[in-house]
Design an enzyme around this catalytic site. Structure first.
Site, PDB file in Angstrom:
ATOM      1  N   GLU A 100       0.806  -1.218   0.000  1.00 42.56           N
ATOM      2  CA  GLU A 100       0.000   0.000   0.000  1.00 42.56           C
ATOM      3  C   GLU A 100       0.843   1.273   0.000  1.00 42.56           C
ATOM      4  OE1 GLU A 100      -2.630  -3.200   1.796  1.00 42.56           O
ATOM      5  OE2 GLU A 100      -0.533  -2.564   2.004  1.00 42.56           O
ATOM      6  N   HIS A 113      -4.746   0.917   7.404  1.00 42.25           N
ATOM      7  CA  HIS A 113      -5.428  -0.162   8.113  1.00 42.25           C
ATOM      8  C   HIS A 113      -4.410  -0.851   9.018  1.00 42.25           C
ATOM      9  CE1 HIS A 113      -3.578  -2.261   4.698  1.00 42.25           C
ATOM     10  NE2 HIS A 113      -3.574  -3.343   5.465  1.00 42.25           N
TER      11      HIS A 113
END
Length: 274
Positions: A10, A117
């Site tokens: 990410e 996250h």
């Protein structure tokens, strides 16, 4: 000299959306290529600073089968596949001299941050000894438990700030500036790789000035979850439900125990109600 490079997806330059990180979505192959290229940049920097170093590259995203083995710098060894001991730090042991976190992202609740996250969407927050920790903090502390400093992190500006607050002496490389959960201003991939290569060489050269993030036990841990995962987690001996219904608590003798149990809870969080 043994160096472990843990590579997530990410925080890679150019990646902003789940379609680029999910094996079932159309843009994943581009994401894999970008991820592999940044791993190679870090490897090049390490070997520029320490030509005789043994470099272990750990695939640390999702299924742990994202990096393209045939495209990875042949001078490095690749750790891929799951389940495995120590998850995102597969291959870490007491002989590891330095760790680098490439392509990492901010914790759940951090932001604005790209694809923030903690492990998966089922974990809402983790606190160790009262300190909020995402994947950055958890992995840095696990490395520190074995005496290995994390000397470099790359990702968006939010990930770099999160890591910098934990390990101020380490090197950070912001390859993009987050505008939100799925938007950023990113460096050109080639520019990101060049900065990462230089930073990896610099970080390794001054590793002696970076202390491992070591947390002394016993450690009280709290994890916020959705209610059905709380129900599953409380089946594990030593795990209790806190008041309020969405938080579990446990006490670990040392950080390695805390880390392994959090990994297990992360797997439980991926189980949906029948």
């Amino acid at each position: 000299m043994n160096v472990l490079i843990s590579v997530d997806m990410e925080g890679i330059s150019g990646i902003v959306h789940p379609t680029e990180t999910n094996p079932d979505r159309y843009d994943y192959e581009r994401g894999r290529a970008l991820m592999t290229a940044e791993a190679n940049a870090a490897i090049a920097g390490v070997l520029e600073a320490e030509p005789s170093a043994t470099v272990l590259v750990t695939d640390a995203h999702g299924p742990f089968r994202n990096l393209l083995p045939e495209e990875l710098d042949r001078r490095a060894h690749l750790v891929r596949g799951k389940p495995r001991p120590l998850g995102m730090l597969g291959g870490l042991d007491e002989h590891t001299d330095a760790v680098m976190l490439v392509g990492y992202h901010a914790r759940a609740g951090g932001g604005p941050a790209v694809l923030a996250h903690t492990m998966n969407d089922g974990i809402l927050d983790v606190r160790v000894a009262g300190r909020p920790m995402g994947e950055i903090g958890l992995n840095a502390a696990m490395a520190g438990h074995l005496g290995a400093p994390v000397v470099l992190l790359s990702g968006d500006d939010a990930a770099c700030a999160e890591f910098g607050a934990l390990v101020p002496a380490a090197v950070t490389v912001a390859v993009k500036h987050a505008l939100g959960q799925a938007a950023a201003v990113a460096l050109h991939p080639e520019e990101a790789r060049e900065r990462l290569r230089r930073a990896a060489a610099d970080a390794l050269a001054r590793r002696a000035g970076v202390s491992p993030l070591a947390l002394a036990g016993p450690l009280d841990v709290e994890v916020d979850l959705y209610p059905h995962t709380v129900d599953l987690a409380t089946l594990v001996p030593g795990v209790s439900r806190a008041e309020g219904g969405r938080t579990i608590t446990f006490t670990a003798a040392h950080f390695a125990d805390a880390y392994r149990l959090i990994l297990l809870i992360g797997q439980l969080a991926g189980i949906k109600p029948a």
